[in-house]
Design a protein around this motif. Structure first.
Motif, short mmCIF file in Angstrom:
data_model
loop_
_atom_site.label_atom_id
_atom_site.label_comp_id
_atom_site.label_asym_id
_atom_site.label_seq_id
_atom_site.Cartn_x
_atom_site.Cartn_y
_atom_site.Cartn_z
N ASP A 122 -20.34 47.03 -60.64
CA ASP A 122 -21.77 46.82 -60.51
C ASP A 122 -22.04 45.40 -61.01
N PRO B 254 -25.02 49.34 -57.30
CA PRO B 254 -25.43 49.98 -58.55
C PRO B 254 -25.82 51.44 -58.35
N THR B 255 -26.12 51.81 -57.11
CA THR B 255 -26.55 53.18 -56.82
C THR B 255 -25.39 54.11 -56.51
N LEU C 27 -20.47 50.92 -64.15
CA LEU C 27 -21.91 50.99 -63.97
C LEU C 27 -22.59 50.61 -65.28
N PRO D 203 -28.33 53.56 -64.20
CA PRO D 203 -27.36 54.32 -63.39
C PRO D 203 -26.21 54.89 -64.22
N ALA D 204 -25.74 54.14 -65.22
CA ALA D 204 -24.67 54.64 -66.08
C ALA D 204 -25.13 55.86 -66.87
#
Length: 279
Positions: free
Chosen positions: A106, A135-136, A156, A160-161
């Motif tokens: 990411d 990132p998604t 990530l 998101p993480a």
């Protein structure tokens, strides 16, 4: 009479920044700054170009800045850091970390990418191939194809993480791994200004916003949890116990160690130093 230009300030939009900027975004503090929100990578570019004068940028971008193009200074006493597990900077893997050969990155945060490369080199003595990923991306889905996967692991950061915590068999929390390696905090981002900027009372405004925001973390966690689709408990625990907002002596020492490792691994140019704006 020439009208004085408004100071242009930019910040990232992740959950971990909200205690620092929530009071400003809600106009609870009187200020005439022009405030904008962007991704970490685009924010660094905006600061480099002079599109903004002050930015909450990834720390590696401070060290990578070319003094002949844009000279920077760090605003004191504020950072986004961790003293151990950070939760929001995760390497999700389908294999044990020493067996990783390909990683999807990411690219939103360059500090986290540099930190990952340092940890893999210094702690695991591996140098996998890197490629980019959205990132998604869902790490569990992306890593399921064991026949010919595009990568063995994905990095990530940010929200998101947090959304995918525990979704893969193996993972590496980069804040925790750094602390085990060095015994020091890791500073992911801090307020950085172009040295020619006329800051006025901005350092005091940002400190006031920080103090007010930290005092209201439960409220901020409740608001942001609804926006992000995360549990309120997770957001509150993350902001209260995993993210630290001071730039104190241990954090500065951690920042110096990070730079030394970055230079050692050809991730930053040599002969940079920490320079702080007057508080």
């Amino acid at each position: 009479m020439v009208q004085k230009s408004r100071l242009r300030v930019g910040a990232v939009s992740f959950l971990n920044t909200k205690p620092l900027i929530h009071p400003i975004l809600n106009e609870e503090i009187q200020t005439d700054i022009e405030f904008s929100i962007d991704t970490p990578s685009r924010l660094a570019l905006s600061l480099s170009r002079g599109d903004i004068e002050v930015g909450l940028i990834s720390t590696i971008e401070y060290f990578r800045a070319n003094p002949s193009h844009a000279s920077y200074c760090i605003l004191p006493d504020i950072s986004i850091a961790s003293h151990g597990s950070v939760q929001s900077i995760q390497l999700f893997s389908r294999v044990p970390i020493p067996e990783i050969r390909r990683i999807g990155l990411d690219t939103n945060s360059r500090s986290s990418i540099a930190l990952l490369k340092i940890l893999l080199a210094e702690k695991y003595q591996i140098s996998p191939a890197f490629t980019t990923c959205r990132p998604t991306v869902n790490p569990k889905t992306a890593l399921q194809d064991r026949q010919d996967p595009p990568f063995d692991a994905v990095l990530l950061i940010g929200d998101p993480a947090l959304r995918h915590l525990g979704s893969t068999e193996y993972n590496l929390d980069l804040g925790k791994a750094w602390y085990k390696l060095t015994g020091l905090p890791f500073v992911y981002a801090c307020w950085v200004a172009r040295t020619e900027a006329q800051l006025g009372n901005l350092p005091k405004v940002l400190l006031e916003s920080k103090a007010r925001g930290i005092a209201r973390i439960p409220e901020i966690a409740r608001i942001e949890a609804r926006k992000l689709g995360l549990s309120e408990t997770l957001c509150r625990d993350y902001l209260q116990h995993h993210i630290k907002y001071d730039l104190d002596e241990p954090a500065i020492k951690g920042l110096e160690f990070y730079y030394k490792y970055a230079v050692k691994n050809d991730l930053a140019p040599p002969c940079r130093r920490l320079s702080f704006a007057s508080s």
